[in-house]
Design a protein around this motif. Structure first.
Motif, PDB file in Angstrom:
ATOM      1  N   TYR A 102       0.826  -1.212   0.000  1.00  0.00           N
ATOM      2  CA  TYR A 102       0.000   0.000   0.000  1.00  0.00           C
ATOM      3  C   TYR A 102       0.862   1.264   0.000  1.00  0.00           C
ATOM      4  O   TYR A 102       0.646   2.171  -0.814  1.00  0.00           O
ATOM      5  CB  TYR A 102      -0.923  -0.006   1.211  1.00  0.00           C
ATOM      6  CG  TYR A 102      -1.602   1.318   1.471  1.00  0.00           C
ATOM      7  CD1 TYR A 102      -2.681   1.731   0.702  1.00  0.00           C
ATOM      8  CD2 TYR A 102      -1.139   2.175   2.471  1.00  0.00           C
ATOM      9  CE1 TYR A 102      -3.299   2.958   0.922  1.00  0.00           C
ATOM     10  CE2 TYR A 102      -1.745   3.397   2.706  1.00  0.00           C
ATOM     11  CZ  TYR A 102      -2.821   3.783   1.928  1.00  0.00           C
ATOM     12  OH  TYR A 102      -3.410   5.008   2.153  1.00  0.00           O
ATOM     13  N   HIS A 103       1.842   1.326   0.914  1.00  0.00           N
ATOM     14  CA  HIS A 103       2.664   2.539   1.005  1.00  0.00           C
ATOM     15  C   HIS A 103       3.526   2.721  -0.244  1.00  0.00           C
ATOM     16  O   HIS A 103       3.745   3.862  -0.690  1.00  0.00           O
ATOM     17  CB  HIS A 103       3.525   2.504   2.261  1.00  0.00           C
ATOM     18  CG  HIS A 103       2.758   2.775   3.519  1.00  0.00           C
ATOM     19  ND1 HIS A 103       2.173   3.991   3.781  1.00  0.00           N
ATOM     20  CD2 HIS A 103       2.458   1.975   4.577  1.00  0.00           C
ATOM     21  CE1 HIS A 103       1.552   3.950   4.956  1.00  0.00           C
ATOM     22  NE2 HIS A 103       1.717   2.739   5.446  1.00  0.00           N
ATOM     23  N   SER A 104       3.990   1.620  -0.818  1.00  0.00           N
ATOM     24  CA  SER A 104       4.751   1.716  -2.057  1.00  0.00           C
ATOM     25  C   SER A 104       3.875   2.267  -3.181  1.00  0.00           C
ATOM     26  O   SER A 104       4.321   3.113  -3.972  1.00  0.00           O
ATOM     27  CB  SER A 104       5.289   0.334  -2.433  1.00  0.00           C
ATOM     28  OG  SER A 104       5.922   0.361  -3.693  1.00  0.00           O
ATOM     29  N   PHE A 105       2.640   1.809  -3.236  1.00  0.00           N
ATOM     30  CA  PHE A 105       1.683   2.275  -4.244  1.00  0.00           C
ATOM     31  C   PHE A 105       1.388   3.758  -4.062  1.00  0.00           C
ATOM     32  O   PHE A 105       1.474   4.548  -5.009  1.00  0.00           O
ATOM     33  CB  PHE A 105       0.402   1.453  -4.133  1.00  0.00           C
ATOM     34  CG  PHE A 105      -0.686   1.852  -5.096  1.00  0.00           C
ATOM     35  CD1 PHE A 105      -0.608   1.528  -6.436  1.00  0.00           C
ATOM     36  CD2 PHE A 105      -1.810   2.538  -4.646  1.00  0.00           C
ATOM     37  CE1 PHE A 105      -1.621   1.890  -7.324  1.00  0.00           C
ATOM     38  CE2 PHE A 105      -2.825   2.901  -5.511  1.00  0.00           C
ATOM     39  CZ  PHE A 105      -2.729   2.577  -6.853  1.00  0.00           C
ATOM     40  N   PHE A 180       1.402  -9.567 -10.592  1.00  0.00           N
ATOM     41  CA  PHE A 180       1.084 -10.703  -9.742  1.00  0.00           C
ATOM     42  C   PHE A 180       2.332 -11.460  -9.315  1.00  0.00           C
ATOM     43  O   PHE A 180       3.428 -11.276  -9.853  1.00  0.00           O
ATOM     44  CB  PHE A 180       0.144 -11.656 -10.483  1.00  0.00           C
ATOM     45  CG  PHE A 180       0.749 -12.230 -11.752  1.00  0.00           C
ATOM     46  CD1 PHE A 180       1.336 -13.483 -11.747  1.00  0.00           C
ATOM     47  CD2 PHE A 180       0.726 -11.510 -12.933  1.00  0.00           C
ATOM     48  CE1 PHE A 180       1.908 -14.007 -12.901  1.00  0.00           C
ATOM     49  CE2 PHE A 180       1.284 -12.022 -14.091  1.00  0.00           C
ATOM     50  CZ  PHE A 180       1.877 -13.278 -14.081  1.00  0.00           C
ATOM     51  N   GLN A 181       2.152 -12.323  -8.322  1.00  0.00           N
ATOM     52  CA  GLN A 181       3.187 -13.261  -7.912  1.00  0.00           C
ATOM     53  C   GLN A 181       2.763 -14.661  -8.335  1.00  0.00           C
ATOM     54  O   GLN A 181       1.578 -14.931  -8.550  1.00  0.00           O
ATOM     55  CB  GLN A 181       3.423 -13.202  -6.410  1.00  0.00           C
ATOM     56  CG  GLN A 181       2.226 -13.512  -5.543  1.00  0.00           C
ATOM     57  CD  GLN A 181       2.564 -13.544  -4.067  1.00  0.00           C
ATOM     58  OE1 GLN A 181       3.483 -14.244  -3.633  1.00  0.00           O
ATOM     59  NE2 GLN A 181       1.842 -12.752  -3.277  1.00  0.00           N
ATOM     60  N   ASP A 182       3.745 -15.556  -8.436  1.00  0.00           N
ATOM     61  CA  ASP A 182       3.480 -16.923  -8.865  1.00  0.00           C
ATOM     62  C   ASP A 182       3.491 -17.837  -7.645  1.00  0.00           C
ATOM     63  O   ASP A 182       4.544 -18.115  -7.069  1.00  0.00           O
ATOM     64  CB  ASP A 182       4.552 -17.359  -9.870  1.00  0.00           C
ATOM     65  CG  ASP A 182       4.276 -18.734 -10.464  1.00  0.00           C
ATOM     66  OD1 ASP A 182       3.339 -19.405  -9.996  1.00  0.00           O
ATOM     67  OD2 ASP A 182       5.009 -19.129 -11.394  1.00  0.00           O
ATOM     68  N   PHE A 183       2.309 -18.288  -7.247  1.00  0.00           N
ATOM     69  CA  PHE A 183       2.188 -19.137  -6.070  1.00  0.00           C
ATOM     70  C   PHE A 183       2.515 -20.600  -6.380  1.00  0.00           C
ATOM     71  O   PHE A 183       2.506 -21.430  -5.474  1.00  0.00           O
ATOM     72  CB  PHE A 183       0.765 -19.052  -5.503  1.00  0.00           C
ATOM     73  CG  PHE A 183       0.419 -17.708  -4.934  1.00  0.00           C
ATOM     74  CD1 PHE A 183       0.781 -17.369  -3.639  1.00  0.00           C
ATOM     75  CD2 PHE A 183      -0.268 -16.775  -5.698  1.00  0.00           C
ATOM     76  CE1 PHE A 183       0.453 -16.132  -3.118  1.00  0.00           C
ATOM     77  CE2 PHE A 183      -0.602 -15.532  -5.180  1.00  0.00           C
ATOM     78  CZ  PHE A 183      -0.233 -15.207  -3.875  1.00  0.00           C
ATOM     79  N   MET A 304       5.727  -4.640  -6.261  1.00  0.00           N
ATOM     80  CA  MET A 304       4.359  -4.834  -6.720  1.00  0.00           C
ATOM     81  C   MET A 304       3.570  -3.530  -6.626  1.00  0.00           C
ATOM     82  O   MET A 304       2.822  -3.164  -7.545  1.00  0.00           O
ATOM     83  CB  MET A 304       3.678  -5.930  -5.891  1.00  0.00           C
ATOM     84  CG  MET A 304       2.311  -6.335  -6.400  1.00  0.00           C
ATOM     85  SD  MET A 304       1.592  -7.730  -5.471  1.00  0.00           S
ATOM     86  CE  MET A 304       2.657  -9.065  -6.029  1.00  0.00           C
ATOM     87  N   GLY A 305       3.742  -2.807  -5.524  1.00  0.00           N
ATOM     88  CA  GLY A 305       3.067  -1.529  -5.354  1.00  0.00           C
ATOM     89  C   GLY A 305       3.505  -0.506  -6.386  1.00  0.00           C
ATOM     90  O   GLY A 305       2.689   0.226  -6.949  1.00  0.00           O
TER      91      GLY A 305
END
Length: 332
Positions: A102-105, A180-183, A304-305
């Motif tokens: 959130y803060h990065s975004f 996205f990340q790869d789970f 990601m953000g």
């Protein structure tokens, strides 16, 4: 300039007509097709050219005024007040690692952007209500989805050019914007980096709680990883996690399980990283300081953000997988 805008009115849409007008104008502002000071079409112009009622057009302009993107001047009409863009950031829950995202975004978003943060808490009815109420109100939608048969149908109501799927790349259309990340394979590749450390333990236990919403594909790839590398393993729920055993390692997607693990270690006099191991999922700022440091497998939530903000700032399409890596510390 505004008189050159083309309004596509869908009489059969579930979105009210006034909301369709609001969405068209907000999108035009976001794409710089309308700039500060530009005049909007008059009420009479919209009514006569699109067969709309005056009440519908007045309602649309009233909403735009309330949102701050349009202002009215007596006897002159309606004008673009500023180029402020409104963005919906719909998150599942606000955990420590989501706070990093959130803060990065927020820190990477341009100053002329207002971010409205809401949470669905993995409840579909809540998710659907938020999306339906948001239609036409925002220039961009940044959404964390979750596994539910009707999630994709709900998201399909949003113009795909304005929608970013965040964190979890669900089975949605491949041409949608996503960060996205790869789970699955990404998670397995990260475990490969820790192979030598995991090999020193007699067994690796994946504690996957019944209350988690973590994608289940991680369990499948964990099983595959252990079988391919001849590592004895078990996949358990929190109900089966009642102690820790010397010579075994533990992996979990829940910080609650991490807390129980450390409590069991203290009660039995075991030292994480020496005679018992732990690998935590999802990096948080505090895990490097907890009990001499907790080893973590995680995507980069800061990256990601920033990537999500890039989508909002540039209006350019994006499909980006954020790598999953291991942060080695004393617990393993």
């Amino acid at each position: 300039m505004a008189f050159n805008l083309q309004f596509t009115i869908n009489q059969n849409s579930t979105m009210p007509i006034y909301r369709q007008l609001v969405q068209t104008i907000n999108q035009a502002i976001a794409k710089s097709q309308l700039n500060t000071g530009d005049a909007l079409p008059s009420v009479n112009h919209l009514c006569s050219n699109y067969n709309l009622s005056r009440d519908t057009v007045f309602k649309a302009y009233s909403v735009l005024k309330e949102e701050g993107s349009v202002e009215s001047v007596p006897n002159k009409g309606y004008f673009v007040a500023n180029e402020t863009r409104k963005v919906l950031l719909l998150i599942d829950t606000f955990k420590a690692y989501k706070e990093v995202l959130y803060h990065s975004f927020i820190d990477s978003i341009q100053e002329n952007t207002i971010v409205d943060v809401q949470f669905h808490h993995y409840h579909f009815d809540n998710f659907k209500t938020i999306i339906n109420n948001a239609l036409g109100k925002y220039t961009k939608y940044v959404v964390m989805p979750f596994k539910h048969e009707d999630v994709n149908a709900t998201l399909s109501k949003i113009n795909p050019k304005n929608l970013l799927i965040l964190d979890w790349n669900t089975e949605f259309e491949s041409d949608y914007n996503s960060v996205f990340q790869d789970f699955g394979q990404g998670f397995s590749d990260a475990l490969q980096q820790a192979l030598s450390k995991l090999k020193k333990y007699q067994k690796v236990n994946f504690i996957y709680p019944t209350y988690t919403n973590h994608p289940e594909e991680s369990k499948l790839y964990f099983k595959k990883f252990c079988e391919e590398n001849n590592i004895p393993f078990a996949i358990k729920t929190e109900k089966d996690f009642n102690t820790v055993n010397t010579g075994e390692a533990y992996l979990s997607v829940s910080d609650r399980i991490l807390g129980k693990f450390l409590a069991y270690c203290k009660a039995k006099g075991l030292e994480p990283g020496t005679n018992v191991g732990f690998l935590s999922y999802n990096e948080t700022p505090m895990k490097q300081f907890i009990h001499k440091g907790i080893t973590v497998v995680s995507t980069d939530f800061e990256a990601m953000g920033k990537s999500a903000a890039e989508f909002v700032n540039t209006n350019q399409p994006i499909q980006r997988k954020i790598p999953t890596t291991i942060h080695f510390r004393n617990s393993l």
